[in-house]
Design a protein around this motif. Structure first.
Motif, PDB file in Angstrom:
ATOM      1  N   ASN B   8       0.870  -1.173   0.000  1.00  0.00           N
ATOM      2  CA  ASN B   8       0.000   0.000   0.000  1.00  0.00           C
ATOM      3  C   ASN B   8       0.911   1.227   0.000  1.00  0.00           C
ATOM      4  O   ASN B   8       1.328   1.699   1.058  1.00  0.00           O
ATOM      5  CB  ASN B   8      -0.894  -0.044   1.242  1.00  0.00           C
ATOM      6  CG  ASN B   8      -1.790   1.170   1.355  1.00  0.00           C
ATOM      7  OD1 ASN B   8      -1.503   2.226   0.781  1.00  0.00           O
ATOM      8  ND2 ASN B   8      -2.868   1.047   2.091  1.00  0.00           N
ATOM      9  N   CYS B  12       3.440   4.614   2.317  1.00  0.00           N
ATOM     10  CA  CYS B  12       4.881   4.372   2.400  1.00  0.00           C
ATOM     11  C   CYS B  12       5.566   5.715   2.639  1.00  0.00           C
ATOM     12  O   CYS B  12       5.415   6.652   1.867  1.00  0.00           O
ATOM     13  CB  CYS B  12       5.395   3.739   1.119  1.00  0.00           C
ATOM     14  SG  CYS B  12       7.195   3.808   1.014  1.00  0.00           S
ATOM     15  N   VAL B  78       8.760  -7.075   4.893  1.00  0.00           N
ATOM     16  CA  VAL B  78       7.384  -7.060   5.392  1.00  0.00           C
ATOM     17  C   VAL B  78       7.400  -6.957   6.920  1.00  0.00           C
ATOM     18  O   VAL B  78       6.668  -6.172   7.524  1.00  0.00           O
ATOM     19  CB  VAL B  78       6.638  -8.338   4.953  1.00  0.00           C
ATOM     20  CG1 VAL B  78       5.230  -8.367   5.549  1.00  0.00           C
ATOM     21  CG2 VAL B  78       6.597  -8.440   3.437  1.00  0.00           C
ATOM     22  N   HIS B  79       8.271  -7.743   7.525  1.00  0.00           N
ATOM     23  CA  HIS B  79       8.361  -7.780   8.992  1.00  0.00           C
ATOM     24  C   HIS B  79       8.676  -6.396   9.560  1.00  0.00           C
ATOM     25  O   HIS B  79       8.100  -5.997  10.568  1.00  0.00           O
ATOM     26  CB  HIS B  79       9.473  -8.762   9.387  1.00  0.00           C
ATOM     27  CG  HIS B  79       9.665  -8.947  10.864  1.00  0.00           C
ATOM     28  ND1 HIS B  79       9.616 -10.181  11.474  1.00  0.00           N
ATOM     29  CD2 HIS B  79       9.930  -8.062  11.864  1.00  0.00           C
ATOM     30  CE1 HIS B  79       9.837 -10.025  12.772  1.00  0.00           C
ATOM     31  NE2 HIS B  79      10.033  -8.759  13.038  1.00  0.00           N
ATOM     32  N   HIS B  80       9.601  -5.700   8.913  1.00  0.00           N
ATOM     33  CA  HIS B  80      10.128  -4.486   9.534  1.00  0.00           C
ATOM     34  C   HIS B  80       9.538  -3.181   9.024  1.00  0.00           C
ATOM     35  O   HIS B  80       9.830  -2.116   9.592  1.00  0.00           O
ATOM     36  CB  HIS B  80      11.657  -4.451   9.405  1.00  0.00           C
ATOM     37  CG  HIS B  80      12.320  -5.512  10.230  1.00  0.00           C
ATOM     38  ND1 HIS B  80      12.906  -6.630   9.666  1.00  0.00           N
ATOM     39  CD2 HIS B  80      12.437  -5.649  11.576  1.00  0.00           C
ATOM     40  CE1 HIS B  80      13.384  -7.402  10.649  1.00  0.00           C
ATOM     41  NE2 HIS B  80      13.110  -6.830  11.808  1.00  0.00           N
ATOM     42  N   CYS B  81       8.750  -3.218   7.971  1.00  0.00           N
ATOM     43  CA  CYS B  81       8.198  -1.977   7.412  1.00  0.00           C
ATOM     44  C   CYS B  81       7.605  -1.117   8.524  1.00  0.00           C
ATOM     45  O   CYS B  81       6.747  -1.555   9.275  1.00  0.00           O
ATOM     46  CB  CYS B  81       7.104  -2.286   6.393  1.00  0.00           C
ATOM     47  SG  CYS B  81       6.250  -0.795   5.870  1.00  0.00           S
ATOM     48  N   GLN B  82       8.079   0.106   8.602  1.00  0.00           N
ATOM     49  CA  GLN B  82       7.643   0.953   9.720  1.00  0.00           C
ATOM     50  C   GLN B  82       6.197   1.393   9.593  1.00  0.00           C
ATOM     51  O   GLN B  82       5.562   1.732  10.586  1.00  0.00           O
ATOM     52  CB  GLN B  82       8.534   2.200   9.808  1.00  0.00           C
ATOM     53  CG  GLN B  82       9.921   1.886  10.302  1.00  0.00           C
ATOM     54  CD  GLN B  82      10.529   3.114  10.944  1.00  0.00           C
ATOM     55  OE1 GLN B  82      10.248   3.446  12.080  1.00  0.00           O
ATOM     56  NE2 GLN B  82      11.357   3.804  10.203  1.00  0.00           N
ATOM     57  N   ALA B  83       5.685   1.428   8.367  1.00  0.00           N
ATOM     58  CA  ALA B  83       4.294   1.844   8.191  1.00  0.00           C
ATOM     59  C   ALA B  83       3.369   0.634   8.076  1.00  0.00           C
ATOM     60  O   ALA B  83       2.160   0.787   7.926  1.00  0.00           O
ATOM     61  CB  ALA B  83       4.170   2.734   6.956  1.00  0.00           C
ATOM     62  N   GLY B  84       3.934  -0.552   8.116  1.00  0.00           N
ATOM     63  CA  GLY B  84       3.123  -1.773   8.030  1.00  0.00           C
ATOM     64  C   GLY B  84       2.365  -1.879   6.718  1.00  0.00           C
ATOM     65  O   GLY B  84       1.264  -2.425   6.670  1.00  0.00           O
ATOM     66  N   VAL B  85       2.942  -1.382   5.643  1.00  0.00           N
ATOM     67  CA  VAL B  85       2.171  -1.316   4.387  1.00  0.00           C
ATOM     68  C   VAL B  85       2.382  -2.531   3.494  1.00  0.00           C
ATOM     69  O   VAL B  85       1.799  -2.606   2.416  1.00  0.00           O
ATOM     70  CB  VAL B  85       2.497  -0.037   3.575  1.00  0.00           C
ATOM     71  CG1 VAL B  85       2.125   1.205   4.357  1.00  0.00           C
ATOM     72  CG2 VAL B  85       3.948   0.010   3.126  1.00  0.00           C
ATOM     73  N   MET B  86       3.209  -3.476   3.919  1.00  0.00           N
ATOM     74  CA  MET B  86       3.485  -4.621   3.046  1.00  0.00           C
ATOM     75  C   MET B  86       2.848  -5.888   3.594  1.00  0.00           C
ATOM     76  O   MET B  86       2.794  -6.093   4.798  1.00  0.00           O
ATOM     77  CB  MET B  86       4.983  -4.866   2.970  1.00  0.00           C
ATOM     78  CG  MET B  86       5.758  -3.721   2.432  1.00  0.00           C
ATOM     79  SD  MET B  86       7.476  -4.257   2.428  1.00  0.00           S
ATOM     80  CE  MET B  86       8.101  -3.104   1.305  1.00  0.00           C
ATOM     81  N   GLU B  87       2.412  -6.723   2.663  1.00  0.00           N
ATOM     82  CA  GLU B  87       1.898  -8.039   3.047  1.00  0.00           C
ATOM     83  C   GLU B  87       2.529  -9.070   2.124  1.00  0.00           C
ATOM     84  O   GLU B  87       2.817  -8.789   0.955  1.00  0.00           O
ATOM     85  CB  GLU B  87       0.370  -8.120   2.867  1.00  0.00           C
ATOM     86  CG  GLU B  87      -0.410  -7.021   3.556  1.00  0.00           C
ATOM     87  CD  GLU B  87      -0.698  -7.282   5.019  1.00  0.00           C
ATOM     88  OE1 GLU B  87      -0.450  -8.416   5.496  1.00  0.00           O
ATOM     89  OE2 GLU B  87      -1.151  -6.337   5.696  1.00  0.00           O
TER      90      GLU B  87
END
Ligand code: SF4
Ligand code: SF4
Ligand code: SF4
Lengths: 766, 109
Positions: B8, B12, B78-87
């Motif tokens: 998403n 980002c 995905v694990h570390h993305c600070q905005a949690g935008v990846m799956e």
């Protein structure tokens, strides 16, 4: 949001995974930043192998920023870090060292401390720290318990221009600092049934996602936007990513923020967008506020700040009608002599709209369980009333006595060292601070003054330019995963535990224990690090000590919202706020008692296009500095190749229209100059910055260059603090104009670069 | 069904965590990226609005973190993305997310 495998990511503190021991722990610098993100440390044969973000840590929930991701090979296991105590072997600045034992190092310190005690008194010993990292309570405690001196402070940060102005003002107005509520005070976070996402977050003078300042993780705002539909308002001279994603972006001229804030208050009052019920019941001085904001019209502020009245009105309406609305304010508030007046306006805005201590508003942040482990830890326990009077600068600036921290006044310390009056500073102990690279305004002047101090100890992770230039003794400090420690800023209450050991490094806590047992054995209530950490919690009657906390790692102490109704804000248990009147003081009786402005007020910066048209003619650009980047924490991380891969050079942002007038192209090295000095940085020609303003990087040195004087990693050539001031502070002594000065900019040429700032500092060219 | 990455990109922030996480996991030298974040802006669009957008994209070096995934972990970006935008997951599952989250992309690697 990603879903983590709960079989792999376990909730206990330690487990085995194949060849690895896995430890859950939190990271609190160095290396890193202010924050305390949860990390999983994977250890093999006693050595850190790799790390991951801890998904079960409620503070950071699995994420990590690039600095911690880069921590293993380029920081913890970096062979260039300090591993042994070093005694100066050549002259100061020659970078010649002799490795000595800890005992020999302590002998040196003991000798100089005892001499200072005998010849002058403990007040001649000064301990300084940098920002609120894992030295924040340790340096004061060392100063008080081992050196018996009241003179602890920040590393020549003029006006204590970081957090302390805001916090001190908040003591008088709200009874303590207020922080955007992203559910962080409750272990259930966003899932708490009481929690509400802010409808609006107004972010003022701060790029939260990059700064992660003051115990607030910036990406929580992104959580709110994604999960709660939170909208943004941004006030910033730069078009940050967050500004570009805001409903309103007010691009102010640096240093004029208070005028805009007052105009927003004016709109809220005039249009009656305020929460009368809250004001009538809980606030003091509303009529005075109404009167004082009467003339602060949007048109007045718009003209001053170089923005439009429409956007001020629009932003004011949007914030005031959102329920709840939250207000995030950054360091730039503090970096103007007008800082306290500005902070006052911000707090008043939160108050009159009824957003204080409500879910999704601004929560009044107090340390969990009432534990004081911040700037000034142990002050009342170790320093008696007579000695307290010897804290440098507090008689001149009495708000420091009542403010949020027990710091000395750094600007006054500088004058004292320069004059040698009323007495000479004999010993200086620096920990987690690198003043001549980072935060000392007028860095060349501070360098010269510090060179007069006969004995300087620097405790750090790396051989910084400050170590090389002036240390007589360098102490190697343990990184976060190598120390037992404690953190309460702001929540939860956290026990940090030691996992690995690097060479002979010691933690600041070990140094406190060792030195206090040598110098004050009968005066300290501890005998080792564990008993020291237990004392830190027990002195404030916390329900658990460190030993008990260590196994559960975290403890939350959430006392609910609207604590002014439940009596949980005041020590006497009565409803109301912890202020002189028991009310939220829109007009501050504390500030009034000291003869200061007791209501929000605006004053032009001391060097601005308005106050100094004469200077402005020669220096026609407004200069701001101090903004952060993803890669670096202030002066740290320049020695890490991955960080330098992403950002290699100091940059100064300049608007395309200004650059064109000056014949400057993107990527040119340019001199940034004013009447105090100059430095060079690379021009970044970009519409990010407001026209007429330039924004210069701070904290640079080049660890790949020669360490010894006169090169000193090139620090003085690129030091934006060649241009800043000392001693030009607000009426309270808090706030200095780091972010609102004047300058000119021109391209570097061989002709105009013959005598460099380093040459001037070191006298290497006539 | 093949697995892929959903991003998403509206949220980002360009924080580089995914890039550094990937570099560390795969021990990539200077100048080499598995995940690479591209930037557009800030620039004013025709409506007078600022466009300031990041797009993280997986390069040829992306192996969807095969080793981590085989251990039951998420790809490290995905694990570390600070905005949690990846799956991370099967492409048909991820495609459903596109419906719910505008300004998103799906990468089949
Ligand atoms: S914000 Fe970054 S540097 Fe700071 S503790 Fe968290 S991951 Fe580490
Ligand atoms: S899935 Fe793994 S390999 Fe692919 S970009 Fe992300 S971190 Fe790199
Ligand atoms: S980690 Fe996430 S937010 Fe940061 S740059 Fe990568 S995709 Fe964007």
């Amino acid at each position: 949001m990603p879903v983590y495998n709960q079989e792999i990511y376990r909730k206990e503190k330690h487990w085995k995974e194949g060849e690895f021991d896995v430890y859950r722990n939190m990271q609190w610098t160095g290396p890193g930043c202010h924050e305390g993100c949860g990390c999983l440390f994977y250890v093999k044969d006693g050595k850190l192998d790799h790390i991951e973000g801890d998904p079960n840590d409620e503070f950071s929930r699995g994420r990590l920023c690039m600095r911690c991701l880069n921590m293993v090979d380029e920081a913890v296991n970096n062979p260039t870090r300090l591993g042994h105590p070093l005694k100066r072997a050549g002259e100061r600045g020659e970078n010649k060292w002799e490795q000595i034992s800890w005992d020999e190092a302590y002998d040196m310190i003991e000798e100089h401390v005892r001499k200072a005690w005998e010849t002058q008194g403990p007040e001649a010993i000064v301990a300084l720290e940098g920002t609120g990292r894992n030295v924040v309570w340790q340096v004061p405690l060392l100063e008080y318990s081992a050196f018996k001196s009241p003179n602890y402070g920040c590393g020549f940060l003029s006006g204590d221009s970081c957090y302390l102005p805001r916090c001190s003002a908040s003591v008088g107005v709200l009874g303590g600092p207020s922080v955007v509520d992203c559910g962080q005070y409750d272990a259930r976070r966003y899932d708490s049934p009481e929690y509400e996402y802010p409808e609006v977050i107004l972010q003022w003078g701060c790029n939260a996602i990059m700064t992660n300042a003051d115990g607030f993780l910036g990406h929580w705002i992104i959580d709110c936007m994604r999960q709660g539909g939170t909208k943004l308002i941004t006030v910033d001279p730069r078009i940050t990513w967050m500004a570009a994603h805001s409903e309103y972006h007010i691009q102010v001229r640096p240093g004029t923020d208070a005028a805009v804030a007052m105009a927003m208050l004016h709109v809220m009052i005039e249009e009656d967008l305020v929460d009368h019920e809250f004001i009538d019941k809980w606030c003091f001085g509303y009529e005075d506020l109404v009167e004082a904001m009467k003339d602060a019209t949007p048109e007045w502020a718009a003209e001053i700040a170089g923005v439009t009245a429409e956007e001020i009105v629009g932003a004011a309406r949007m914030y005031a009608t959102a329920k709840p609305a939250a207000f995030h304010w950054g360091l730039s508030t503090d970096m103007t002599p007008n800082g306290v007046g500005q902070a006052h306006a911000f707090m008043v805005m939160q108050a009159i709209t009824g957003n204080v201590d409500v879910p999704g508003g601004n929560y009044l942040a107090t340390g969990p369980f009432g534990v004081d482990a911040l700037y000034g830890c142990g002050y009342d326990y170790f320093i008696d009333d007579e000695l307290k009077k010897k804290r440098i600068g507090v008689e001149k600036y009495p708000l420091h006595k009542f403010g949020a921290a027990a710091c000395l006044v750094g600007d006054e310390l500088l004058l004292q060292i320069e004059a040698g009056e009323p007495y000479e500073i004999q010993v200086m102990y620096l920990a987690g601070t690198n003043p001549i690279v980072n935060m000392a305004a007028e860095a060349p002047r501070v360098y010269k003054a510090m060179m007069k101090v006969p004995f300087i100890v620097v405790a750090d992770l790396w051989m910084t330019p400050t170590c090389t230039a002036m240390a007589d003794l360098v102490l190697p400090i343990a990184m976060s995963c190598e120390r037992d420690s404690y953190r309460e800023w702001w929540t939860p209450s956290r026990a940090i535990t030691k996992i690995t050991q690097y060479e002979e490094c010691k933690s600041d806590e070990e140094i406190i224990v060792d030195l206090s047992l040598r110098l004050n054995p009968d005066g300290v209530p501890w005998h080792d690090v564990e008993s020291l950490l237990n004392w830190v919690l027990e002195k404030d009657n916390a329900p658990m000590n460190w030993t008990q906390l260590k196994d559960q790692m975290y403890a939350y102490d959430f006392k609910g919202y609207r604590r002014y109704e439940t009596g949980k804000l005041r020590p006497d248990g009565q409803p109301g706020f912890n202020t002189m009147t028991g009310k939220l003081e829109l007009r501050s009786t504390l500030l009034e008692a000291m003869g200061y402005h007791d209501l929000p007020f605006f004053e032009e910066p001391p060097e601005s296009p308005v106050t100094r048209p004469d200077l402005f003619e020669e220096y026609p650009l407004v200069l701001t500095t101090g903004k952060r980047h993803w890669e670096f924490f202030h002066s740290e991380h320049r020695n890490m190749p991955t960080m330098r891969e992403f950002r290699d050079q100091p940059e100064v942002e300049i608007h395309p229209a200004d650059a064109e007038k000056l014949g400057i192209e993107d990527g040119d090295w340019v001199w940034i100059e004013n009447q105090r000095g100059r430095c060079r940085e690379v021009a970044r020609v970009t519409p990010i910055i407001k026209e007429g303003v330039v924004c210069a990087d701070h904290g640079w040195s080049f660890p790949e260059k020669e360490a010894a004087v006169p090169v000193l990693q090139g620090v003085f050539d690129v030091n934006i603090n060649n241009l800043t001031t000392q001693g030009v502070v607000g009426e309270t002594g808090y706030g200095a104009p780091y972010r609102c000065l004047l300058c000119k900019i021109y391209k570097c040429t061989p002709e105009n670069s013959q005598v460099t700032p380093s040459d001037l500092v070191f006298g290497t060219k006539a | 069904m093949k697995n892929g990455l959903f991003i998403n990109y509206e949220f980002c922030t360009g924080c580089h965590s995914c890039e550094v996480a990937c570099k560390k996991e795969h021990k990539l030298p200077k100048g080499q990226f598995g995940m690479h974040v591209l930037k557009d802006g800030p620039r004013l669009d025709v409506n007078g609005k600022w466009e300031y957008t990041y797009i993280p994209y997986p390069s040829h070096l992306c192996d969807l973190c095969a080793e981590r995934v085989s251990e039951g972990r998420l790809p490290t970006c995905v694990h570390h993305c600070q905005a949690g935008v990846m799956e991370y997951g099967p492409i048909d599952e991820l495609a459903k997310l596109l419906d719910e989250q505008p300004k998103s992309v799906l990468f089949a690697v």
